[in-house]
Design an enzyme around this catalytic site. Structure first.
Site, PDB file in Angstrom:
ATOM      1  N   HIS A 288     -11.861 -14.158  -9.347  1.00  0.00           N
ATOM      2  CA  HIS A 288     -10.660 -13.371  -9.622  1.00  0.00           C
ATOM      3  C   HIS A 288     -10.085 -12.857  -8.293  1.00  0.00           C
ATOM      4  O   HIS A 288     -10.827 -12.711  -7.317  1.00  0.00           O
ATOM      5  CB  HIS A 288     -10.973 -12.145 -10.490  1.00  0.00           C
ATOM      6  CG  HIS A 288     -11.510 -12.458 -11.837  1.00  0.00           C
ATOM      7  ND1 HIS A 288     -10.765 -12.304 -12.995  1.00  0.00           N
ATOM      8  CD2 HIS A 288     -12.736 -12.904 -12.241  1.00  0.00           C
ATOM      9  CE1 HIS A 288     -11.503 -12.637 -14.046  1.00  0.00           C
ATOM     10  NE2 HIS A 288     -12.689 -13.001 -13.621  1.00  0.00           N
TER      11      HIS A 288
ATOM     12  N   ASP B  40     -10.151  -6.709 -16.239  1.00  0.00           N
ATOM     13  CA  ASP B  40     -10.378  -8.098 -16.620  1.00  0.00           C
ATOM     14  C   ASP B  40     -10.508  -8.096 -18.134  1.00  0.00           C
ATOM     15  O   ASP B  40     -11.571  -7.802 -18.679  1.00  0.00           O
ATOM     16  CB  ASP B  40     -11.651  -8.621 -15.951  1.00  0.00           C
ATOM     17  CG  ASP B  40     -12.004 -10.032 -16.388  1.00  0.00           C
ATOM     18  OD1 ASP B  40     -11.196 -10.651 -17.124  1.00  0.00           O
ATOM     19  OD2 ASP B  40     -13.081 -10.517 -16.003  1.00  0.00           O
TER      20      ASP B  40
ATOM     21  N   TYR C 243     -13.587  -3.992 -18.793  1.00  0.00           N
ATOM     22  CA  TYR C 243     -14.107  -5.353 -18.665  1.00  0.00           C
ATOM     23  C   TYR C 243     -14.427  -5.856 -20.069  1.00  0.00           C
ATOM     24  O   TYR C 243     -15.409  -5.447 -20.687  1.00  0.00           O
ATOM     25  CB  TYR C 243     -15.350  -5.389 -17.778  1.00  0.00           C
ATOM     26  CG  TYR C 243     -15.984  -6.760 -17.700  1.00  0.00           C
ATOM     27  CD1 TYR C 243     -15.223  -7.874 -17.350  1.00  0.00           C
ATOM     28  CD2 TYR C 243     -17.331  -6.945 -17.992  1.00  0.00           C
ATOM     29  CE1 TYR C 243     -15.792  -9.137 -17.300  1.00  0.00           C
ATOM     30  CE2 TYR C 243     -17.905  -8.199 -17.932  1.00  0.00           C
ATOM     31  CZ  TYR C 243     -17.134  -9.295 -17.580  1.00  0.00           C
ATOM     32  OH  TYR C 243     -17.704 -10.547 -17.535  1.00  0.00           O
TER      33      TYR C 243
END
Length: 271
Positions: free
Chosen positions: A262, A158, A113
């Protein structure tokens, strides 16, 4: 076949019912979550076990960030790069699937992330953007993210950058928007190249086709506007590059009740 999903869930406890809905329908072997926003001791592990995901590698904290890997297959002891930019803020977890999972040649899965970077694309005016740029530099340089020749490795997550022209709804209008500024795009692509990683999503769907995995909460009618960005990524080492047979972006998940911004991205790999 090995099926691996990456999904920024934006609070695993708040959206555990959506996760369950997805897992019951899609049944990936491995689920990589970002923004779990959950300390490890209160992670909803019981629910995952009931769904058949008995193996977990967790790196979480209260309220912010956090990553997790849930698996139907056993893996070796997880490992974490604890610190980026001098901060221990739960942005990486990795596991290796080996003989216990039935693989003669091991496969390592990294789950990331990357910092979002705030709203102002100026590192002097915005410490969050400066942090993001430094994080991308460390992602590029970290030796553990440079797979050895012939190693079988995956990096997902991500990564909070839409690096290519057709990874956003309007390249021209997004050039001054955090996630698609030239400096971010250059740094993410440099990290990809430094590790020898292959962008599996674009190998499957080359430009100029549009690819999005994120749609803003700020858009009241996100589906009609369709102003998306490809912030979620699936990279493989060269040894696996020609083994990816399918990548699915579950756009429908953005319309679920109280969704993440998302959606899940699932790759099928011939191992």
């Amino acid at each position: 076949m090995l099926r691996v999903t990456t999904w920024n869930i934006n609070s695993v406890r708040f959206r555990i019912d959506l996760v369950a809905k997805f897992l019951k329908a899609a049944r990936p072997d491995v689920l990589c979550l970002q923004e779990t926003k959950c300390p490890d001791e209160v992670f909803p592990m019981k629910r995952f076990r009931c769904l058949g995901y008995e193996h977990a590698a967790l790196n979480g904290q209260k309220g912010y960030h956090g990553v997790a890997i849930l698996s139907r297959l056993p893996f070796e002891a997880p490992h974490t790069i604890e610190s980026f930019c001098g901060k221990s803020d739960c942005r990486h977890i990795a596991v290796t699937f080996g003989e216990r999972a039935g693989f003669a040649d091991p496969i390592t899965v990294n789950n990331f992330y990357v910092p979002a970077g705030g709203d102002i694309p100026d590192p002097e005016a915005n410490p969050k953007f400066a942090h993001k740029l430094s994080f991308l530099d460390e992602l590029r340089d970290h030796p553990r993210l440079h797979p050895a020749q012939n190693a079988r490795a995956i990096l997902v997550g991500d990564l909070n950058v839409a690096p290519l022209e057709h990874d956003v709804w309007s390249h021209k209008q997004m050039l001054r928007i955090v996630s698609h500024t030239p400096i971010e795009c250059e740094k993410l692509i440099a990290a990809q190249h430094a590790g020898g990683w292959v962008d599996a999503m674009r190998a499957q769907t080359p430009e100029p086709a549009k690819l999005y995995t994120w749609w803003s909460y700020r858009s009241p009618d996100w589906a009609t506007a369709d102003k998306g960005r490809r912030l979620d990524h699936f990279w493989t080492s060269p040894a696996l590059a020609d083994r990816v047979s399918l990548i699915e972006i579950l756009k429908a998940a953005r319309s679920w009740t109280r969704p993440s911004d998302h959606v899940p991205v699932t790759a099928t790999i011939d191992v």
